[in-house]
Design an enzyme around this catalytic site. Structure first.
Site, PDB file in Angstrom:
ATOM      1  N   LYS A  10      30.534  34.118  37.979  1.00 49.92           N
ATOM      2  CA  LYS A  10      30.976  35.510  38.123  1.00 49.92           C
ATOM      3  C   LYS A  10      29.914  36.503  37.630  1.00 49.92           C
ATOM      4  O   LYS A  10      28.954  36.118  36.955  1.00 49.92           O
ATOM      5  CB  LYS A  10      32.300  35.672  37.376  1.00 49.92           C
ATOM      6  CG  LYS A  10      33.458  34.856  37.987  1.00 49.92           C
ATOM      7  CD  LYS A  10      34.755  35.110  37.211  1.00 49.92           C
ATOM      8  CE  LYS A  10      35.945  34.431  37.844  1.00 49.92           C
ATOM      9  NZ  LYS A  10      37.195  34.732  37.091  1.00 49.92           N
ATOM     10  N   TYR A  50      41.454  37.569  46.075  1.00 54.08           N
ATOM     11  CA  TYR A  50      42.419  37.477  44.974  1.00 54.08           C
ATOM     12  C   TYR A  50      43.785  38.047  45.354  1.00 54.08           C
ATOM     13  O   TYR A  50      44.547  38.449  44.475  1.00 54.08           O
ATOM     14  CB  TYR A  50      41.868  38.194  43.739  1.00 54.08           C
ATOM     15  CG  TYR A  50      40.828  37.385  42.980  1.00 54.08           C
ATOM     16  CD1 TYR A  50      41.193  36.248  42.255  1.00 54.08           C
ATOM     17  CD2 TYR A  50      39.498  37.755  42.956  1.00 54.08           C
ATOM     18  CE1 TYR A  50      40.259  35.518  41.542  1.00 54.08           C
ATOM     19  CE2 TYR A  50      38.544  37.023  42.247  1.00 54.08           C
ATOM     20  CZ  TYR A  50      38.942  35.906  41.535  1.00 54.08           C
ATOM     21  OH  TYR A  50      38.022  35.176  40.826  1.00 54.08           O
ATOM     22  N   ASN A 113      35.362  36.217  32.608  1.00 49.17           N
ATOM     23  CA  ASN A 113      35.383  34.852  32.054  1.00 49.17           C
ATOM     24  C   ASN A 113      34.425  33.874  32.741  1.00 49.17           C
ATOM     25  O   ASN A 113      34.680  32.672  32.792  1.00 49.17           O
ATOM     26  CB  ASN A 113      36.821  34.324  32.026  1.00 49.17           C
ATOM     27  CG  ASN A 113      37.445  34.276  33.410  1.00 49.17           C
ATOM     28  OD1 ASN A 113      36.812  34.626  34.390  1.00 49.17           O
ATOM     29  ND2 ASN A 113      38.682  33.820  33.478  1.00 49.17           N
ATOM     30  N   HIS A 116      34.800  30.835  38.186  1.00 49.38           N
ATOM     31  CA  HIS A 116      36.040  30.559  38.915  1.00 49.38           C
ATOM     32  C   HIS A 116      36.109  29.081  39.271  1.00 49.38           C
ATOM     33  O   HIS A 116      35.087  28.460  39.549  1.00 49.38           O
ATOM     34  CB  HIS A 116      36.057  31.377  40.220  1.00 49.38           C
ATOM     35  CG  HIS A 116      37.173  30.989  41.150  1.00 49.38           C
ATOM     36  ND1 HIS A 116      38.451  31.473  41.003  1.00 49.38           N
ATOM     37  CD2 HIS A 116      37.203  30.141  42.210  1.00 49.38           C
ATOM     38  CE1 HIS A 116      39.222  30.945  41.958  1.00 49.38           C
ATOM     39  NE2 HIS A 116      38.484  30.130  42.700  1.00 49.38           N
ATOM     40  N   GLU A 127      39.464  28.677  49.992  1.00 50.60           N
ATOM     41  CA  GLU A 127      38.407  29.457  49.333  1.00 50.60           C
ATOM     42  C   GLU A 127      37.024  29.072  49.862  1.00 50.60           C
ATOM     43  O   GLU A 127      36.165  29.944  50.064  1.00 50.60           O
ATOM     44  CB  GLU A 127      38.499  29.259  47.819  1.00 50.60           C
ATOM     45  CG  GLU A 127      39.762  29.885  47.242  1.00 50.60           C
ATOM     46  CD  GLU A 127      40.005  29.558  45.774  1.00 50.60           C
ATOM     47  OE1 GLU A 127      41.019  30.044  45.231  1.00 50.60           O
ATOM     48  OE2 GLU A 127      39.194  28.824  45.158  1.00 50.60           O
TER      49      GLU A 127
HETATM   50  P1  IDP Z   1      41.950  31.320  36.570  1.00 50.99           P
HETATM   51  O1  IDP Z   1      40.640  31.999  36.988  1.00 50.99           O
HETATM   52  O2  IDP Z   1      41.786  30.566  35.284  1.00 50.99           O
HETATM   53  O3  IDP Z   1      42.560  30.475  37.665  1.00 50.99           O
HETATM   54  P2  IDP Z   1      43.981  33.315  37.172  1.00 50.99           P
HETATM   55  O4  IDP Z   1      45.268  33.438  36.445  1.00 50.99           O
HETATM   56  O5  IDP Z   1      43.989  32.740  38.557  1.00 50.99           O
HETATM   57  O6  IDP Z   1      42.970  32.491  36.224  1.00 50.99           O
HETATM   58  O7  IDP Z   1      43.323  34.764  37.208  1.00 50.99           O
HETATM   59  C1  IDP Z   1      42.221  35.061  38.060  1.00 50.99           C
HETATM   60  C2  IDP Z   1      41.214  35.867  37.293  1.00 50.99           C
HETATM   61  O8  IDP Z   1      41.786  37.129  36.935  1.00 50.99           O
HETATM   62  C3  IDP Z   1      40.774  35.272  35.940  1.00 50.99           C
HETATM   63  O9  IDP Z   1      39.794  34.260  36.069  1.00 50.99           O
HETATM   64  C4  IDP Z   1      40.264  36.496  35.215  1.00 50.99           C
HETATM   65  O10 IDP Z   1      38.976  36.883  35.684  1.00 50.99           O
HETATM   66  C5  IDP Z   1      41.296  37.537  35.659  1.00 50.99           C
HETATM   67  N1  IDP Z   1      42.431  37.613  34.724  1.00 50.99           N
HETATM   68  C6  IDP Z   1      43.421  36.699  34.542  1.00 50.99           C
HETATM   69  N2  IDP Z   1      44.295  37.091  33.595  1.00 50.99           N
HETATM   70  C7  IDP Z   1      43.855  38.293  33.167  1.00 50.99           C
HETATM   71  C8  IDP Z   1      44.348  39.213  32.186  1.00 50.99           C
HETATM   72  O11 IDP Z   1      45.359  39.000  31.515  1.00 50.99           O
HETATM   73  N3  IDP Z   1      43.598  40.360  32.007  1.00 50.99           N
HETATM   74  C9  IDP Z   1      42.466  40.636  32.727  1.00 50.99           C
HETATM   75  N4  IDP Z   1      41.977  39.793  33.661  1.00 50.99           N
HETATM   76  C10 IDP Z   1      42.656  38.629  33.878  1.00 50.99           C
HETATM   77 MG    MG Z   2      43.283  31.030  39.519  1.00 52.58          MG
END
Ligand code: IDP
Ligand code: MG
Length: 138
Positions: A10, A50, A113, A116, A127
């Site tokens: 990312k 997304y 984070n 992905h 995807e």
């Molecule tokens: P994942 O990437 O671990 O599968 P998901 O729940 O699918 O997590 O969320 C997609 C992306 O959205 C996350 O990787 C992160 O970048 C962002 N995200 C998820 N939860 C939060 C949050 O509570 N606050 C801000 N961004 C979030």
């Molecule tokens: Mg996810």
């Protein structure tokens, strides 16, 4: 059985010069790179990718972030690829990720984070098809 997962390094991880160290961990964990590209996605593309999160409070922030700079997109192949890759990247919130995981080492927040990973075989295919044609896979 060998299957695929889809990943993106990312924008925060690219900005922090973590492409190399993250790819090294992916290779060390036994994933084969099937396809790879370095590109910047538009807000519209991020919103589409997304779309399952459209009702979540962080959706707009996520779109802004994912279109804020270049990413590395890749298809990876390995036995049990989806599950093993989710283990390698760690929990969504790096504060909760296990030591040694990519998010623990390279991510600073739940929003930005670093990486992905697909959450199912079905989504991995969807995807991968979003980013790559058959001619771009090896
Ligand atoms: P994942 O990437 O671990 O599968 P998901 O729940 O699918 O997590 O969320 C997609 C992306 O959205 C996350 O990787 C992160 O970048 C962002 N995200 C998820 N939860 C939060 C949050 O509570 N606050 C801000 N961004 C979030
Ligand atoms: Mg996810």
């Amino acid at each position: 059985m060998s299957n695929i997962t889809f990943t993106m390094i990312k924008p925060d991880a690219v900005r922090n010069n973590y492409i190399g160290p993250i790819l090294a961990k992916i290779n060390q964990a036994g994933f084969k790179i099937v396809a790879m590209k370095f590109l910047k996605i538009t807000k519209e593309q991020a919103a589409q990718f997304y779309i399952v999160h459209k009702d979540r409070p962080f959706y707009n922030e996520l779109i802004e972030y994912m279109s804020s700079g270049p990413i590395v997109a890749a298809i990876l192949e390995k036995e049990n690829a989806v599950e093993d890759f989710r283990k390698l990247i760690g929990a969504t919130d790096p504060a909760k990720a296990e030591p040694g995981t990519i998010r623990k080492e390279f991510a600073k927040s739940i929003a930005e984070n670093a990486i992905h990973g697909s959450d199912s075989n079905e989504n991995a295919i969807i995807e991968a098809n979003f980013f790559f044609s058959q001619l771009e896979r090896f």
